[in-house]
Design a protein around this motif. Structure first.
Motif, PDB file in Angstrom:
ATOM      1  N   ALA A  29       1.134  -1.487   0.074  1.00  0.00           N
ATOM      2  CA  ALA A  29      -0.012   0.135  -0.040  1.00  0.00           C
ATOM      3  C   ALA A  29       1.036   1.141   0.063  1.00  0.00           C
ATOM      4  N   TYR A  30       2.170   1.357  -0.127  1.00  0.00           N
ATOM      5  CA  TYR A  30       2.823   2.066   0.366  1.00  0.00           C
ATOM      6  C   TYR A  30       4.425   2.549   1.037  1.00  0.00           C
ATOM      7  N   PRO A  31       4.593   2.187  -1.201  1.00  0.00           N
ATOM      8  CA  PRO A  31       6.034   1.751  -1.756  1.00  0.00           C
ATOM      9  C   PRO A  31       6.605   2.776  -1.075  1.00  0.00           C
ATOM     10  N   ALA A  32       6.692   4.039  -0.766  1.00  0.00           N
ATOM     11  CA  ALA A  32       7.856   4.757  -0.632  1.00  0.00           C
ATOM     12  C   ALA A  32       8.066   3.864   0.859  1.00  0.00           C
ATOM     13  N   LEU A  33       7.581   2.949   1.700  1.00  0.00           N
ATOM     14  CA  LEU A  33       8.477   1.815   2.544  1.00  0.00           C
ATOM     15  C   LEU A  33       9.890   0.896   2.336  1.00  0.00           C
ATOM     16  N   CYS A  34       9.766   1.354   0.669  1.00  0.00           N
ATOM     17  CA  CYS A  34      11.048   0.239  -0.293  1.00  0.00           C
ATOM     18  C   CYS A  34      12.158   0.669  -0.033  1.00  0.00           C
ATOM     19  N   LYS A  35      11.618   2.563   0.185  1.00  0.00           N
ATOM     20  CA  LYS A  35      13.105   3.775  -0.525  1.00  0.00           C
ATOM     21  C   LYS A  35      13.330   4.393   0.536  1.00  0.00           C
ATOM     22  N   HIS A  36      13.676   3.810   2.130  1.00  0.00           N
ATOM     23  CA  HIS A  36      14.338   4.388   2.846  1.00  0.00           C
ATOM     24  C   HIS A  36      13.216   5.579   3.876  1.00  0.00           C
ATOM     25  N   ARG A  37      11.790   5.770   3.069  1.00  0.00           N
ATOM     26  CA  ARG A  37      11.626   6.709   3.474  1.00  0.00           C
ATOM     27  C   ARG A  37      10.677   6.342   4.768  1.00  0.00           C
ATOM     28  N   PRO A  38      10.624   7.293   6.457  1.00  0.00           N
ATOM     29  CA  PRO A  38       9.428   7.013   7.421  1.00  0.00           C
ATOM     30  C   PRO A  38       8.197   6.932   6.961  1.00  0.00           C
ATOM     31  N   PHE A  39       6.840   6.484   7.789  1.00  0.00           N
ATOM     32  CA  PHE A  39       5.933   6.431   7.338  1.00  0.00           C
ATOM     33  C   PHE A  39       5.521   7.382   7.935  1.00  0.00           C
ATOM     34  N   ILE A  40       6.157   8.296   9.130  1.00  0.00           N
ATOM     35  CA  ILE A  40       5.404   9.541   9.808  1.00  0.00           C
ATOM     36  C   ILE A  40       5.829  10.193   8.686  1.00  0.00           C
ATOM     37  N   THR A  41       5.870  11.273   7.919  1.00  0.00           N
ATOM     38  CA  THR A  41       6.711  12.251   7.517  1.00  0.00           C
ATOM     39  C   THR A  41       8.204  13.032   8.375  1.00  0.00           C
ATOM     40  N   TRP A  42       7.007  14.204   9.422  1.00  0.00           N
ATOM     41  CA  TRP A  42       8.392  14.777  10.196  1.00  0.00           C
ATOM     42  C   TRP A  42       9.165  13.982  10.908  1.00  0.00           C
ATOM     43  N   THR A  43       9.430  12.664  10.900  1.00  0.00           N
ATOM     44  CA  THR A  43      10.330  12.024  11.775  1.00  0.00           C
ATOM     45  C   THR A  43      12.095  12.087  10.955  1.00  0.00           C
ATOM     46  N   ASP A  44      11.852  12.472   9.645  1.00  0.00           N
ATOM     47  CA  ASP A  44      12.541  12.920   8.886  1.00  0.00           C
ATOM     48  C   ASP A  44      13.172  13.700   9.708  1.00  0.00           C
ATOM     49  N   LYS A  45      12.915  14.818  10.272  1.00  0.00           N
ATOM     50  CA  LYS A  45      14.064  16.081  10.235  1.00  0.00           C
ATOM     51  C   LYS A  45      14.219  15.465  11.365  1.00  0.00           C
ATOM     52  N   VAL A  46      14.258  14.859  12.120  1.00  0.00           N
ATOM     53  CA  VAL A  46      15.239  14.945  13.582  1.00  0.00           C
ATOM     54  C   VAL A  46      16.380  14.723  13.546  1.00  0.00           C
ATOM     55  N   CYS A  47      17.382  14.932  13.982  1.00  0.00           N
ATOM     56  CA  CYS A  47      18.693  15.635  13.391  1.00  0.00           C
ATOM     57  C   CYS A  47      19.257  14.220  14.277  1.00  0.00           C
TER      58      CYS A  47
END
Ligand code: FAD
Length: 471
Positions: free
Chosen positions: A288-306
């Motif tokens: 359902a969420y192919p982005a999970l195969c591309k190293h993306r987090p499901f909760i997008t704001w967590t990509d901003k964690v330093c």
């Protein structure tokens, strides 16, 4: 006519949908192929142990098929693009009329299959099957026709569908004439590794383990599954990951031994079924969420964690030298055997992310490079759960304390002592914080904690909160 079965992550002859379908026409000549793709495996960080396990199982499948009159040809390719080219040519050369394969759900694999079907269009009819799951992806959805983002309602809907579905196991194909000869698969062009005696190859070994587990151990699973010192889980994950056994075989065997499994949610049997459904949940999510195969987090704001870049700390974690005994014992179990207990996977993942503030993707990658049961969906799901970046994950403010986790789940230190013999003489009441004992002028060949948990916890909370505010 010639039917070709392309084996991939389904290294068994019993209950194999593609193989059964290819054999359903008694007149057809059936051939099988397997294509090793070392360059692709390197890209996916596949553990050398897993490659060795694939090879060992492949030899068994070759022999079992040959005895039934089906030749399994093993080709050493390079990457997925090369596999497509080779197969197109092979189909032409052998005048293949129909190709049969079981679907894989990772994005590169799906793209490869789409390209192949395109290239074969008009010449070879292609038949693909949902074989590695109890229920096909997309078949368990909310009333709005969407994938569930929370596990418990998913499970409820899943169980409903499961009772309505036919998940019976298929028999192995009957012999098609005389046994044939075959050229045993050559060693892969991949780093060599030992699988270890704990995981004998072959579906007989896997089925034997499944039967013994369902007969003798599953009743105690709910009580014992969280205690790493006890062999209380099935240890079937390496077999399930490469399809030496199917989830249908697991559920059907469970139902034979525990016919009331669905009626008693407190039972060990239900608890084990629940784990098999987690496996399905993560695979359905990945589709359902192919982005999970591309190293993306499901909760997008967590990509901003330093995240912190700290190679020394990462190395200490990888090698089991953090000074936290439960973490270190677990990492040594992983490094030495390729398997780690589920409770410990949660503890070490939490430690890397929440105590060391290292990007979860570094942990995910390291796990993949070591695991005998490496599986993109389960591994990614587990890491995103622990890192609080996934769907239905642990909330970011809930942080495991590695010391109390050790005290709770390995109270006598049996597991820790097994993997950290340097702590053999530390008394029970000091075992989970051995540096304290060392401070009392005891000589100890074990590192002090590389981080103070209470301090690290506060820093992690601050890092997540800052990311959330900025997100
Ligand atoms: P059992 O307890 O006997 O469970 C039976 C089967 O159910 C397992 O073999 C497995 O196929 C499935 N299963 C159990 N728990 C889970 C789960 N939480 N998620 C998905 N499937 C599950 N499992 C993998 O198969 N491959 C991985 O790469 C993987 N990486 C993980 C990474 C992290 C950070 C975490 C927290 C978990 C991971 N898991 C992975 C899930 C789980 O830890 C293993 O499946 C389990 O420990 C395997 O042991 P077992 O076969 O004795 O499991």
């Amino acid at each position: 006519t010639t039917h070709l079965v392309w084996l991939r992550n389904d290294l068994r002859i019993t209950d194999n949908k593609a193989l059964s379908a290819a054999c359903s026409d008694p007149q057809a000549k059936v051939m099988a192929v397997f294509i090793a793709t070392p360059a692709q495996w390197r890209q996916h960080n596949m553990a050398p142990r897993q490659a060795a396990f694939i090879h060992a199982n492949l030899l068994q499948v070759q022999a079992a098929l040959a005895a039934r009159g089906i030749e399994l040809i093993c080709h050493q390719g390079d990457d997925f693009a090369g596999s497509v080219n080779w197969l197109v040519e092979f189909c032409q050369r052998q005048q293949v009329a129909a190709l049969f394969y079981n679907r894989q759900y990772e994005i590169n694999e799906r793209q490869r299959d789409a390209r192949l079907e395109q290239a074969l269009a008009g010449q070879v009819s292609c038949h693909s099957f949902d074989d590695s799951l109890l229920l096909p992806p997309g078949s368990v959805q909310t009333g709005n026709g969407e994938m569930y983002k929370v596990y418990t309602p998913f499970r409820k809907a899943f169980l409903q569908r499961l009772t309505e579905s036919d998940v019976s196991s298929l028999p192995a194909p009957r012999p098609r004439g005389e046994a044939v000869g075959f050229t045993a698969a050559a060693a892969f062009d991949y780093p060599l590794a030992e699988v270890g005696e704990a995981y004998p190859a072959g579906e007989e070994a896997a089925l034997h383990r499944l039967r013994a587990f369902c007969r003798e151990q599953v009743q105690d699973y709910a009580a014992q599954r969280d205690l790493p010192a006890i062999a209380g889980t099935s240890n079937l994950s390496p077999y399930l990951a490469i399809g030496v056994i199917s989830p249908r075989q697991c559920v059907n065997r469970l139902r034979v031994e525990c016919p009331d499994v669905l009626e008693d949610p407190q039972s060990g049997a239900f608890c084990w079924l629940n784990e098999l459904i987690w496996r399905e949940f993560y695979r359905h999510l990945m589709v359902a969420y192919p982005a999970l195969c591309k190293h993306r987090p499901f909760i997008t704001w967590t990509d901003k964690v330093c995240w912190q870049r700290n190679d020394a700390a990462l190395l200490a974690w990888q090698q089991g030298n953090t000074g936290y005994p439960i973490v270190d014992a677990a990492m040594r179990q992983l490094n030495q055997t390729g398997w780690m207990h589920n409770r410990l996977r949660m503890i070490v993942a939490s430690f890397l992310v929440k105590d060391l503030l290292i990007d979860w993707r570094a942990g995910e990658q390291y796990f993949m490079s070591q695991l005998l049961d490496g599986d993109l969906a389960a591994n990614n799901g587990g890491w995103q759960w622990a890192a609080s970046t996934g769907t239905d994950a642990a909330p970011y403010f809930r942080i495991f304390n590695p010391t109390t986790q050790g005290e709770r789940f390995d109270p006598k230190g049996t597991f820790i002592r097994k993997w950290l013999p340097e702590l053999a003489d530390v008394p029970d009441n000091e075992l989970h914080q051995p540096h304290r004992w060392a401070e009392k002028q005891q000589v100890l060949n074990y590192p002090p904690p590389i981080v103070q948990h209470q301090q690290a916890r506060l820093e992690t909370l601050a890092a997540f909160e800052a990311a959330k505010r900025g997100g």
